[in-house]
Design an enzyme around this catalytic site. Sequence first.
Site, PDB file in Angstrom:
ATOM      1  N   CYS A 134      -1.686   8.880   3.502  1.00  0.00           N
ATOM      2  CA  CYS A 134      -1.328   8.319   2.313  1.00  0.00           C
ATOM      3  C   CYS A 134      -2.654   8.508   1.452  1.00  0.00           C
ATOM      4  O   CYS A 134      -2.440   8.289   0.426  1.00  0.00           O
ATOM      5  CB  CYS A 134      -1.018   6.633   2.552  1.00  0.00           C
ATOM      6  SG  CYS A 134      -2.356   6.023   3.569  1.00  0.00           S
ATOM      7  N   GLU A 158       0.791  -1.327  -0.155  1.00  0.00           N
ATOM      8  CA  GLU A 158       0.062  -0.037   0.086  1.00  0.00           C
ATOM      9  C   GLU A 158       0.822   1.116  -0.051  1.00  0.00           C
ATOM     10  O   GLU A 158       1.496   1.731   0.994  1.00  0.00           O
ATOM     11  CB  GLU A 158      -0.817   0.051   1.243  1.00  0.00           C
ATOM     12  CG  GLU A 158      -2.178   0.989   1.065  1.00  0.00           C
ATOM     13  CD  GLU A 158      -1.687   2.167   2.008  1.00  0.00           C
ATOM     14  OE1 GLU A 158      -1.477   3.232   1.494  1.00  0.00           O
ATOM     15  OE2 GLU A 158      -1.956   2.321   3.331  1.00  0.00           O
TER      16      GLU A 158
END
Length: 704
Positions: free
Chosen positions: A316, A279
Site C-alpha cells: 500500500c 487505510e
Amino acid sequence: MLELDTDVNTAEQRDSNQQFTATALKKLSSLVNGRDYIAQQDFRTVYHAITGEAIYEVSSHGIDTKAIVEFAKQKGSAIAALTFHERANALKQVAQYLLERKENYYALSKATGCTRKDAWVDIEGGIATLFAYSSLVRRELSDETILIEDAWIPLSKNGTFGAKHILSAKAGVAVHIDAFNFPIWGMLEKIAPTLLAGVPCIVKPATEGSEMTHAVVKDILQSGFLPEGALQLICGQTYDLFEYLTPQDTVTFTGSAATGQKLRAHPHLNQYSIPFTMEADSVNSAILTENANDETIDLFVREIFREMTSKAGQKCTAIRRAFIPTKLVDTVQSRLIAKLQKVVIGNPEHEHVTMGALASIKQKYDVAEKVEQLSQEAEIVFGSHLRHDFEIQTENVEKSAFYPPTVLLCKQPSQAQTIHQIEAFGPVVTLMPYTNIDELASLVARGEGSLVASVMRNTDQNIEQIIAKVAPWHGRVHILDAESAKESTGHGSPLPHLVHGGPGRAGGGEELGGLRAVKHYMQRTAIQGSPSVMTQISHSWTIGSEVFEDRVHPFKKSFDELRIGERLLTARRTVTEADIVNFACLSGDHFYAHMDKIAAANSLFGDRVAHGYFIVSAAAGLFVDAAPGPVIANYGMDNLRFVEPVKIGDTIHVELTCKQKTPKPHKDLSQPAHGVVVWDIKVKNQRDELVATYDILTLVERAA
C-alpha cells in the site's frame, strides 16, 4: 484496447484444475467462540500463485456473528482487567512463541508467490511489531489498567476541585478487516495496540493469503498467553457482523478505497457513531529535487526499484508516481530500466530468482487492466504483459500470477487525470516531469492524499518549501540523502513508532503511531473532583490530596512499605556566596548571573542567583538518607522546572512526597526484586514560595 477476462476461474483454468476438484480441498475454518467453525457451503477457492493449483477453500456461511461479538465481550473482556504491563508481557510471550514457529509460516508463504525476502517483511516484520509495542508500553506506561493523560488541572481558587483526563479500555470489541498483501503483518500491527489497550479483537483477513493468517491466529490461541475470547478469526465473509456492534466497538479496514467507502457508509455504523478507521491504497510519490547530483539520482532510482520489486509491488506504500525535474527524466529512465533489466522473475524456489508473483490470478488481471487504463495517458517504456522484456522462470506462465515490472512515462502530467487517480497494485510506476516547485506541489496534490512520499535531496539542499507544500497531503514524508541512506528504513516501511495512514484518498486513518494507536481503542474521559479522589482513581498522588508523615525516613522503607502520599519535610539550608562560588568551580559554570555582581544587578534578577543545578543538588542533600537501605539507585528525573530565583541569603527546604509506585519484573533472581518509586519534589524558600519542582525516580527493593 486489450480485452481482459477478469473472472479468476475461467473455463480454461477450470479444465486445468479438474484434477484438483476430484480430491476434497482443505477447508479453512474460522476460529470463533472458542472452537473451529467449518462452513458447509458457499466456498471460495484459493489458488497457488505460482502453479495455479487449487490449495484450499474459504467460507463462513452460517456463522453466528452475534455469538462471536458476545463471546468477545463476555470472555475476551478479561483482557481489560490486566494491567498495561501484564498485557505487554503477554504480547511479548506471544511474539516469542510465533518466532519459534516462523518456518511454518514461511512454508505457507510460498503459495502467495513471494520470495523469502518478501515474506520476511510480512512474517518477522509482523512479529517484530509485537515486540516493539510490548517494549514501548512497558517503558512508557505505568503498571495500571487506566492511563492518566495529563497533570492535575485546578478548577477552583483553593485547589479543592479540579480535573484530569483518563483513558480506559472501551467496553467493546475491535473488528479488523485486512488486505491480502500482508496476511500476517497486517493483522499483527492492528491487534498489538488493540490488545494493549485492553480490547478484544475479531480479525477478518482477505481470502487470498488467509491460510497464513489462520496459522498465526491458531498458534496464538494455542499458546494460551491471551485470555479466551481476546482474539477471534473469521475466514470468509462478515455477513451481518456490523449489525451487532455498539458505540463501544471500533472497526478498522485496510484495502481498496472503493470497498472501504462502502463499509464506512454502513447505516448501522453511522447510526451509532461507531469509529471506522480506513487505510486505503494510494498513489504514493517519490520526488527528486531540482539540481539533484549523481549520487541523489542513484538513491532515487534505487528507492523506486526497491518499491517495484519488493512484494512484486504489492504494498500500500509502494511508489506509484515518480516526479522528476524535466532535464533529468531521460537519465532517471535509463538508469531505472538498466536496474530492472537485471531482475529475475519466477518461482522463488528457483535459484537466482529475485522477484516473485502477485498474490493471485485475479490480481494479475486487475493490474493488467489498470496498466491499460494508465497507458491512455502515458507511454509504456518498459515491461508490462504487452512486451517481452522478461523471461519468467516458471513451468506454466499462463496459470501463474506473475506480472513484470512496468515503467510508464507521462510527458504532460498536468493535463492527465487517471494517472493521478488509478493505482495498478503491482510492480508499476509512472515517471512524470516537473519544471518548478509550484508545479510539483500541484501534481502531488492531484493524488488527493497519500500514505507516504519520499523526497530525495542533495545533502546541502534546503527543502523546507517542498515539505511545507507536500506534508498536508501525506501521513508520512521520508527524506533521503547521502547522510541517511545507509540506515534509512526506506520509503515503503511503516514502523510501529510512526503514524501509518494518510488523508483523503488514503482513507484518513492513522494506524500504528506508537501510543497514539493504543489510545485509539480507549475512551478519553474528563474526571472532575477533589485531589483526594483523583489520587484514589489514578493511583498517583495529586497535589492537595492527603499526605502521611512518619518518624521513619521514607528512604528506609521498602517498596511494599511505602504508601502513596507519604511525605517528608526536610531541614532548611541557607544559600551562601561560598555555595555559589564553590559550585561554579566544581561544575565549570561561571555564567554571569551567578558570578558577575555588576552584570547580575543589571539583569532581570537584580542580583546574583544560585545555579539551578546547585538547588537540585542541595535539595538532594536535604532529603536523601545516607545510610544503606532499600533505595538502590536514582533512576532519573522528570519535569524539572525552576520557578523562582534563589539569591544569596535565601533559605530553602524540600517537600518530598511518594507519588507513584510501579513494580518491575523480577528477571535476575541473583539480584533483589525492586520497583520504581516516583517522588514529587517541591523546593521552597523562606517565604514558602516554590523555587523548583520536579519528579525523581528511584529503584527501591521490594518483596520477591
